[in-house]
Scaffold this motif. Sequence first.
Motif, PDB file in Angstrom:
ATOM      1  N   HIS A  88      40.302  32.276  38.488  1.00 22.58           N
ATOM      2  CA  HIS A  88      39.779  33.071  37.382  1.00 22.58           C
ATOM      3  C   HIS A  88      40.279  32.450  36.096  1.00 22.58           C
ATOM      4  O   HIS A  88      41.179  31.602  36.116  1.00 22.58           O
ATOM      5  N   ASP A  89      39.677  32.835  34.983  1.00 18.47           N
ATOM      6  CA  ASP A  89      40.193  32.341  33.704  1.00 18.47           C
ATOM      7  C   ASP A  89      40.281  33.508  32.733  1.00 18.47           C
ATOM      8  O   ASP A  89      40.209  34.672  33.136  1.00 18.47           O
ATOM      9  N   GLY A  90      40.440  33.157  31.436  1.00 15.05           N
ATOM     10  CA  GLY A  90      40.661  34.173  30.412  1.00 15.05           C
ATOM     11  C   GLY A  90      39.584  35.240  30.375  1.00 15.05           C
ATOM     12  O   GLY A  90      39.838  36.371  29.976  1.00 15.05           O
ATOM     13  N   ARG A  91      38.356  34.865  30.811  1.00 14.77           N
ATOM     14  CA  ARG A  91      37.270  35.848  30.760  1.00 14.77           C
ATOM     15  C   ARG A  91      37.546  37.046  31.661  1.00 14.77           C
ATOM     16  O   ARG A  91      37.067  38.134  31.413  1.00 14.77           O
ATOM     17  N   ALA A  92      38.324  36.804  32.715  1.00 10.81           N
ATOM     18  CA  ALA A  92      38.644  37.900  33.625  1.00 10.81           C
ATOM     19  C   ALA A  92      39.514  38.943  32.943  1.00 10.81           C
ATOM     20  O   ALA A  92      39.664  40.051  33.451  1.00 10.81           O
ATOM     21  N   PHE A 102      47.992  39.199  34.968  1.00 12.76           N
ATOM     22  CA  PHE A 102      47.704  40.209  35.981  1.00 12.76           C
ATOM     23  C   PHE A 102      48.959  40.511  36.795  1.00 12.76           C
ATOM     24  O   PHE A 102      49.691  39.620  37.210  1.00 12.76           O
ATOM     25  N   LYS A 103      49.156  41.793  37.036  1.00 16.40           N
ATOM     26  CA  LYS A 103      50.243  42.193  37.922  1.00 16.40           C
ATOM     27  C   LYS A 103      49.746  42.065  39.356  1.00 16.40           C
ATOM     28  O   LYS A 103      48.528  42.030  39.586  1.00 16.40           O
ATOM     29  N   PRO A 104      50.668  42.022  40.320  1.00  8.82           N
ATOM     30  CA  PRO A 104      50.244  41.847  41.715  1.00  8.82           C
ATOM     31  C   PRO A 104      49.167  42.850  42.133  1.00  8.82           C
ATOM     32  O   PRO A 104      48.200  42.488  42.797  1.00  8.82           O
ATOM     33  N   GLU A 105      49.313  44.143  41.700  1.00  6.70           N
ATOM     34  CA  GLU A 105      48.311  45.122  42.123  1.00  6.70           C
ATOM     35  C   GLU A 105      46.963  44.862  41.451  1.00  6.70           C
ATOM     36  O   GLU A 105      45.910  45.120  42.038  1.00  6.70           O
ATOM     37  N   GLU A 106      46.991  44.338  40.204  1.00  6.29           N
ATOM     38  CA  GLU A 106      45.735  44.012  39.521  1.00  6.29           C
ATOM     39  C   GLU A 106      45.054  42.820  40.195  1.00  6.29           C
ATOM     40  O   GLU A 106      43.828  42.758  40.290  1.00  6.29           O
ATOM     41  N   LEU A 107      45.877  41.865  40.654  1.00  3.44           N
ATOM     42  CA  LEU A 107      45.328  40.719  41.375  1.00  3.44           C
ATOM     43  C   LEU A 107      44.617  41.193  42.640  1.00  3.44           C
ATOM     44  O   LEU A 107      43.490  40.771  42.926  1.00  3.44           O
ATOM     45  N   SER A 108      45.275  42.108  43.381  1.00  2.00           N
ATOM     46  CA  SER A 108      44.662  42.543  44.634  1.00  2.00           C
ATOM     47  C   SER A 108      43.414  43.388  44.365  1.00  2.00           C
ATOM     48  O   SER A 108      42.445  43.311  45.119  1.00  2.00           O
ATOM     49  N   ARG A 110      41.308  42.823  42.132  1.00  2.00           N
ATOM     50  CA  ARG A 110      40.241  41.866  41.841  1.00  2.00           C
ATOM     51  C   ARG A 110      39.994  40.905  43.005  1.00  2.00           C
ATOM     52  O   ARG A 110      39.196  40.001  42.912  1.00  2.00           O
ATOM     53  N   GLY A 111      40.738  41.083  44.060  1.00  2.00           N
ATOM     54  CA  GLY A 111      40.556  40.211  45.230  1.00  2.00           C
ATOM     55  C   GLY A 111      41.093  38.812  44.976  1.00  2.00           C
ATOM     56  O   GLY A 111      40.599  37.836  45.556  1.00  2.00           O
ATOM     57  N   LEU A 112      42.094  38.716  44.098  1.00  2.00           N
ATOM     58  CA  LEU A 112      42.668  37.415  43.784  1.00  2.00           C
ATOM     59  C   LEU A 112      44.039  37.304  44.421  1.00  2.00           C
ATOM     60  O   LEU A 112      44.764  38.298  44.531  1.00  2.00           O
TER      61      LEU A 112
END
Length: 116
Positions: A88-92, A102-108, A110-112
């Motif tokens: 992902h990049d800044g647009r995300a 992104f925090k770990p929960e935000e990553l998950s 977004r499926g990242l």
Amino acid sequence: MAQSGTTSVIAEIRALEKRKAELLEAAKAEALKQAQDAIANLAEIGFLYRLIEDSGGPARPAASPSAPKRRAGEGPCPICGFKTDPPHDGRAHRGQSPKAPFKPEELSERGLSKLG
Ligand SMILES: [Zn+2]
């Protein structure tokens, strides 16, 4: 010279700058007249040209369609500072205020998954 010092030097520089401006103006007028004469001569033999003054300013580089564009996945996100899978990049980070990695929960959410 009776008078010397910074004041007279500055006065002399000012006078020289004024003289330079006058000379430039005269040189420009002369060159412009020659250009106009040349254009008039061209017009007489059937070639129409126009003299256009370039107002200056930085030349704008034409937008090149082949210009490389930064795409997600070519490096770490500029905000997070790390890569993810999928990338992902800044647009995300649109809608984030203030923008933060992104925090770990935000990553998950977004499926990242964080790489590196
Ligand atoms: Zn990011």
